[in-house]
Scaffold this motif. Sequence first.
Motif, PDB file in Angstrom:
ATOM      1  N   LEU A 223      -8.173  40.186   2.033  1.00  0.00           N
ATOM      2  CA  LEU A 223      -7.129  41.172   2.334  1.00  0.00           C
ATOM      3  C   LEU A 223      -7.248  42.329   1.348  1.00  0.00           C
ATOM      4  O   LEU A 223      -7.493  42.115   0.164  1.00  0.00           O
ATOM      5  N   GLY A 224      -7.075  43.533   1.860  1.00  0.00           N
ATOM      6  CA  GLY A 224      -7.089  44.698   0.986  1.00  0.00           C
ATOM      7  C   GLY A 224      -8.411  45.449   1.041  1.00  0.00           C
ATOM      8  O   GLY A 224      -9.056  45.536   2.088  1.00  0.00           O
ATOM      9  N   LEU A 225      -8.803  45.988  -0.110  1.00  0.00           N
ATOM     10  CA  LEU A 225      -9.996  46.826  -0.192  1.00  0.00           C
ATOM     11  C   LEU A 225     -11.260  46.030   0.126  1.00  0.00           C
ATOM     12  O   LEU A 225     -11.299  44.824  -0.094  1.00  0.00           O
TER      13      LEU A 225
ATOM     14  N   THR B 267      -2.066  46.633   0.018  1.00  0.00           N
ATOM     15  CA  THR B 267      -2.242  45.918  -1.257  1.00  0.00           C
ATOM     16  C   THR B 267      -2.220  46.835  -2.470  1.00  0.00           C
ATOM     17  O   THR B 267      -2.344  46.368  -3.594  1.00  0.00           O
TER      18      THR B 267
ATOM     19  N   SER C  65      -8.634  43.139  -9.024  1.00  0.00           N
ATOM     20  CA  SER C  65      -8.227  44.525  -9.266  1.00  0.00           C
ATOM     21  C   SER C  65      -9.499  45.292  -9.602  1.00  0.00           C
ATOM     22  O   SER C  65     -10.576  44.696  -9.716  1.00  0.00           O
TER      23      SER C  65
ATOM     24  N   ARG D 198      -6.749  37.306  -6.965  1.00  0.00           N
ATOM     25  CA  ARG D 198      -6.461  38.748  -6.839  1.00  0.00           C
ATOM     26  C   ARG D 198      -7.457  39.546  -7.670  1.00  0.00           C
ATOM     27  O   ARG D 198      -7.509  39.428  -8.886  1.00  0.00           O
TER      28      ARG D 198
ATOM     29  N   HIS E 274     -10.791  44.105   5.012  1.00  0.00           N
ATOM     30  CA  HIS E 274      -9.422  43.642   5.253  1.00  0.00           C
ATOM     31  C   HIS E 274      -9.334  42.823   6.547  1.00  0.00           C
ATOM     32  O   HIS E 274      -9.716  43.306   7.615  1.00  0.00           O
TER      33      HIS E 274
ATOM     34  N   HIS F 235      -5.424  50.668  -0.847  1.00  0.00           N
ATOM     35  CA  HIS F 235      -5.249  50.086   0.480  1.00  0.00           C
ATOM     36  C   HIS F 235      -3.767  50.076   0.762  1.00  0.00           C
ATOM     37  O   HIS F 235      -2.970  49.670  -0.099  1.00  0.00           O
TER      38      HIS F 235
ATOM     39  N   LEU G 241       0.449  38.421   3.488  1.00  0.00           N
ATOM     40  CA  LEU G 241       0.785  39.009   2.189  1.00  0.00           C
ATOM     41  C   LEU G 241       2.214  38.667   1.772  1.00  0.00           C
ATOM     42  O   LEU G 241       2.486  38.437   0.585  1.00  0.00           O
TER      43      LEU G 241
END
Length: 196
Positions: free
Chosen positions: A144-146, A196, A119, A117, A168, A193, A30
Amino acid sequence: MLFPDASAVEFAPGAVLFRAAVEPMAEDLLREIDGVISVSPLRTVMTPMGKSMSVEMTNCGRVGWVSDRTGYRYEACDPLTMRPWPTMPALFAEVAATMAARAGYESFAPDACLINRYSAGSKMGLHQDRDERDFSKPIVSVSLGLPIRFNFGGECRTDPTTKIDLQHGDVVVFGGVARLAFHGVGTLRRGVHELT
Ligand code: FE
């Protein structure tokens, strides 16, 4: 194909999921993404059909994937900055080569990295990754993330899809007979998350 790796799940011929494979280095990844974005910012792109995509994108590497009214293609320069895309961080190349090898695709040296990315509300329709010159090389995808739903089908748009909830740190590698498989991503649900 050989899978010496017990944590690898071949969910379709030529397509392998490695759960949480890069979770230990997520913060480093990240941080590198932040570095890329500081040079070539995330942006919304238009499809050739004139619709704006719901994910924001940028790239790093020798070439980057771009989309506009004239089509999909790879470009050496970022059309937003008119400068070369940021150099691919060594960590990205290392992760891609390592994970490709673990999936059975040896000697992979990536020259392009697309960063998407999502959202809340973002999604990616079923598509093939077919703007590359060399289909003998795999696609390595890092999440990565949710969590988000990944749909993975066959070479025809109407082929049935395998559904995987990517989490993730998960890595998916697809190549060989799966290289031109249709794939897409479901709608990201609102959530939090910590990274992120
Ligand atoms: Fe794709």
